[in-house]
Each structure stands twice: as C-alpha cells, then as structure tokens.
Design a protein around this motif. Structure first.
Motif, short mmCIF file in Angstrom:
data_model
loop_
_atom_site.label_atom_id
_atom_site.label_comp_id
_atom_site.label_asym_id
_atom_site.label_seq_id
_atom_site.Cartn_x
_atom_site.Cartn_y
_atom_site.Cartn_z
N PRO A 62 14.71 22.91 16.23
CA PRO A 62 14.31 21.69 15.52
C PRO A 62 14.87 21.62 14.10
O PRO A 62 15.39 20.56 13.69
N THR A 63 14.79 22.70 13.35
CA THR A 63 15.33 22.69 11.99
C THR A 63 16.85 22.64 12.00
O THR A 63 17.46 21.94 11.18
N MET A 64 17.48 23.39 12.91
CA MET A 64 18.94 23.33 13.01
C MET A 64 19.42 21.91 13.32
O MET A 64 20.40 21.43 12.75
N LEU A 65 18.74 21.24 14.23
CA LEU A 65 19.12 19.87 14.58
C LEU A 65 18.90 18.92 13.40
O LEU A 65 19.69 18.00 13.18
N ALA A 66 17.84 19.15 12.65
CA ALA A 66 17.56 18.30 11.49
C ALA A 66 18.63 18.44 10.41
O ALA A 66 18.96 17.47 9.72
N THR A 67 19.18 19.64 10.28
CA THR A 67 20.22 19.88 9.26
C THR A 67 21.63 19.69 9.81
O THR A 67 22.60 19.67 9.05
N ALA A 101 22.79 29.75 32.13
CA ALA A 101 22.55 28.34 32.43
C ALA A 101 21.82 27.65 31.28
O ALA A 101 22.14 26.50 30.92
N PHE A 102 20.86 28.35 30.69
CA PHE A 102 20.12 27.75 29.57
C PHE A 102 21.02 27.56 28.36
O PHE A 102 20.98 26.52 27.69
N ALA A 103 21.86 28.55 28.07
CA ALA A 103 22.79 28.43 26.94
C ALA A 103 23.75 27.27 27.14
O ALA A 103 24.02 26.49 26.21
N GLU A 104 24.27 27.14 28.36
CA GLU A 104 25.19 26.04 28.64
C GLU A 104 24.49 24.69 28.53
O GLU A 104 25.07 23.71 28.06
N TYR A 105 23.22 24.65 28.94
CA TYR A 105 22.44 23.42 28.78
C TYR A 105 22.34 23.02 27.31
O TYR A 105 22.57 21.86 26.94
N ALA A 135 24.33 23.87 24.89
CA ALA A 135 25.65 23.50 24.41
C ALA A 135 26.01 22.07 24.82
O ALA A 135 26.61 21.32 24.04
N ILE A 136 25.64 21.70 26.04
CA ILE A 136 25.95 20.35 26.52
C ILE A 136 25.08 19.31 25.82
O ILE A 136 25.56 18.26 25.36
N GLU A 137 23.80 19.58 25.72
CA GLU A 137 22.85 18.61 25.15
C GLU A 137 22.98 18.47 23.64
O GLU A 137 22.80 17.37 23.10
N HIS A 138 23.28 19.58 22.94
CA HIS A 138 23.20 19.55 21.48
C HIS A 138 24.49 19.99 20.77
O HIS A 138 24.52 20.03 19.53
N GLY A 139 25.54 20.30 21.54
CA GLY A 139 26.79 20.70 20.91
C GLY A 139 27.39 19.61 20.03
O GLY A 139 28.07 19.92 19.04
N GLY A 140 27.11 18.38 20.35
CA GLY A 140 27.61 17.27 19.54
C GLY A 140 26.77 16.99 18.32
O GLY A 140 27.08 16.07 17.54
N GLN A 141 25.72 17.78 18.11
CA GLN A 141 24.82 17.61 16.96
C GLN A 141 24.93 18.77 15.98
O GLN A 141 24.01 19.01 15.20
#
Length: 263
Positions: free
Chosen positions: A123-128, A160-164, A166-172
């Motif tokens: 959550p904090t990483m995504l916010a920053t 599988a979780f790591a790849e998920y 990366a796919i969902e949030h790699g662009g953030q």
C-alpha cells in the motif's frame, strides 16, 4: 531500482543467502538494512557485524501481525522501505503422503510469508509509486524438487504470486523479482544431507554456489528489474524446455530421478 541509498528489509537473514544479501546491500551503498529472522540472536549478530547501517528485528514470517510489526519498525528507524527481501524458507520433504501439518508448514513459510509481506509493504509503495519485492524462492519454483511435493507446490505458488504482482502493479512503479537458486552452501543445504561425506560428494558433482555469489546475482537482478533471477548453469534452459515441451521435460526429470538415461 537502484540499491545505492536505498533501505532494505531482509527476512531469514541470520545466515545463508539472507545474511549475504543483507551484507551485500550495505556494500552496494544501501543507507539502511533491517536484518530479520525468527532467530533473534542470530539476526543481532549479523546486524552488529554490518555496523550502524543495520538493525535487527526478530520476526516469525508465518505470523502476519509480526510481519506488519517488522515493517513498522523498519519505517520507524529509516523512514521508508525501498526493497523487501522475503527470504525465509523451510524445506519439507515427502510426497503425496505428507501430513496435513507438514503441508501447512510448507505453505505458511514458503508461500504465505510472501503474501503477508506484500500486504504489509505494497500500500505505501503504491502510494509513493516506487518499491521492489525480492522473493527468494528456489529453482523448484519454476521446475520441481525431487521428493518434496509440498515444498515444490508452495514454491511454485510463490512464483505465481510474484508474477501476479508484477502484472497487476508493475506499471505503478513496483518491481518484483523471484530469486531461483539451486544448491547453495548454506546451513539449510547442510541440514538436508545425511553426512559430511554426502555433502562433499554433492559439491564434487554439482554446481554448489556460495551465498555471496547468489546475493550478487540477486542485487543485479533487482537493479535490472528481472522477474526471474536464475543463478545456476542450466536452470533457465531447463525452464525453457519445460515451457516448450513439457512431456520431454517430465521424461528427462523422471530419468534423472531414477538414475537412468532419458529415452
């Protein structure tokens, strides 16, 4: 991400690969490292050997509240977390007959610990808009481990979780890497063999890397934002064969397991 001037948290860091990564982070210019392990005394010794840039925090990675407390302590001390190295692992041997208790142990340490870490830091990483997750998984996360069904399943789930993520949030702004070593000269490897002679035989006939070599590959992979970090010769090629021709790959693995040439 750049290691220089970053802050990293490393679990399972009282020995082995985790210890080597914690040391390598500071040597590469990180301004802060949190050395964490269920072995609190061991974590303290590693942090003391690193110096003022490191602190030690005892944490059980199978306890989500403990992981959240670890993250809070890291942020209290250093203000931010740029890299979370989810490194703690637990080998569990056995096949289909493995007990429910051992299945749970394998899944809690080798899979759910990565989930708890992500819940605590993302959550904090995504916010920053910045941050990196490095998950020490093992090559069986993309291949398999002989005689260890629950361990293999948990490790493949972690990939599988790591790849998920990366796919969902790699662009953030979120980077994710899976560290995929095979045999490494660590206490875990020594505990998995029956004698010093067997360990010597393994080293004579297999590629057994030192923890520092794996740590160097890990940090390079993080800086290059690679999703799969293969450390051993042939591991990536075996993964490619598995994807291209799974029947042939299974046949070759079966032959290796039985000690017979592949048909």
């Amino acid at each position: 991400m750049k290691i220089e001037n970053s802050v990293g948290v490393v679990t399972g860091a009282a020995s082995g690969i985790g210890k080597a990564i914690a040391v390598a982070l500071v040597e590469a210019g990180a301004r802060g490292v949190v050395v964490s392990d269920i072995d609190g005394e061991g974590a303290e010794k590693v942090a003391a050997s690193i110096g003022d840039a490191a602190i030690a925090v005892r944490a059980d990675v199978t306890d989500e509240a403990a992981v959240r407390a670890l993250v809070a302590r890291a942020r209290e001390r250093f203000g931010t977390i740029d890299l979370f190295v989810s490194n703690a692992g637990l080998p569990v041997t056995g096949g289909y007959e493995t007990s429910d208790e051992d299945w749970k142990r394998a899944l809690d340490v080798n899979l759910m610990a990565h989930v708890y870490a992500a819940r605590a830091v993302l959550p904090t990483m995504l916010a920053t808009g910045r941050g990196h997750l490095l998950q020490t998984i093992a090559a069986c996360g993309v291949l398999t481990a002989f005689g260890a069904a629950a361990y293999s399943v948990a490790k493949q789930g972690a990939v599988a979780f790591a790849e998920y993520i990366a796919i969902e949030h790699g662009g953030q702004g979120i980077g994710v890497s899976c560290l995929l070593p095979q045999a490494v000269d660590t206490p875990m490897l020594a505990a998995g063999v029956k004698s010093s002679e067997q360990l010597a035989l393994l080293k004579a006939h297999s590629e057994v890397l030192e923890p520092g070599q794996v740590a160097a590959a890990a940090l390079q992979g993080v800086e290059e934002n690679r999703i799969h970090i293969h450390t051993h010769t042939g591991s990536a090629e075996s993964f490619r064969l598995r994807a291209q021709d799974p029947d042939r790959w299974v046949a070759e693995m079966r032959a290796i397991r039985s000690g017979r040439p592949a048909a």
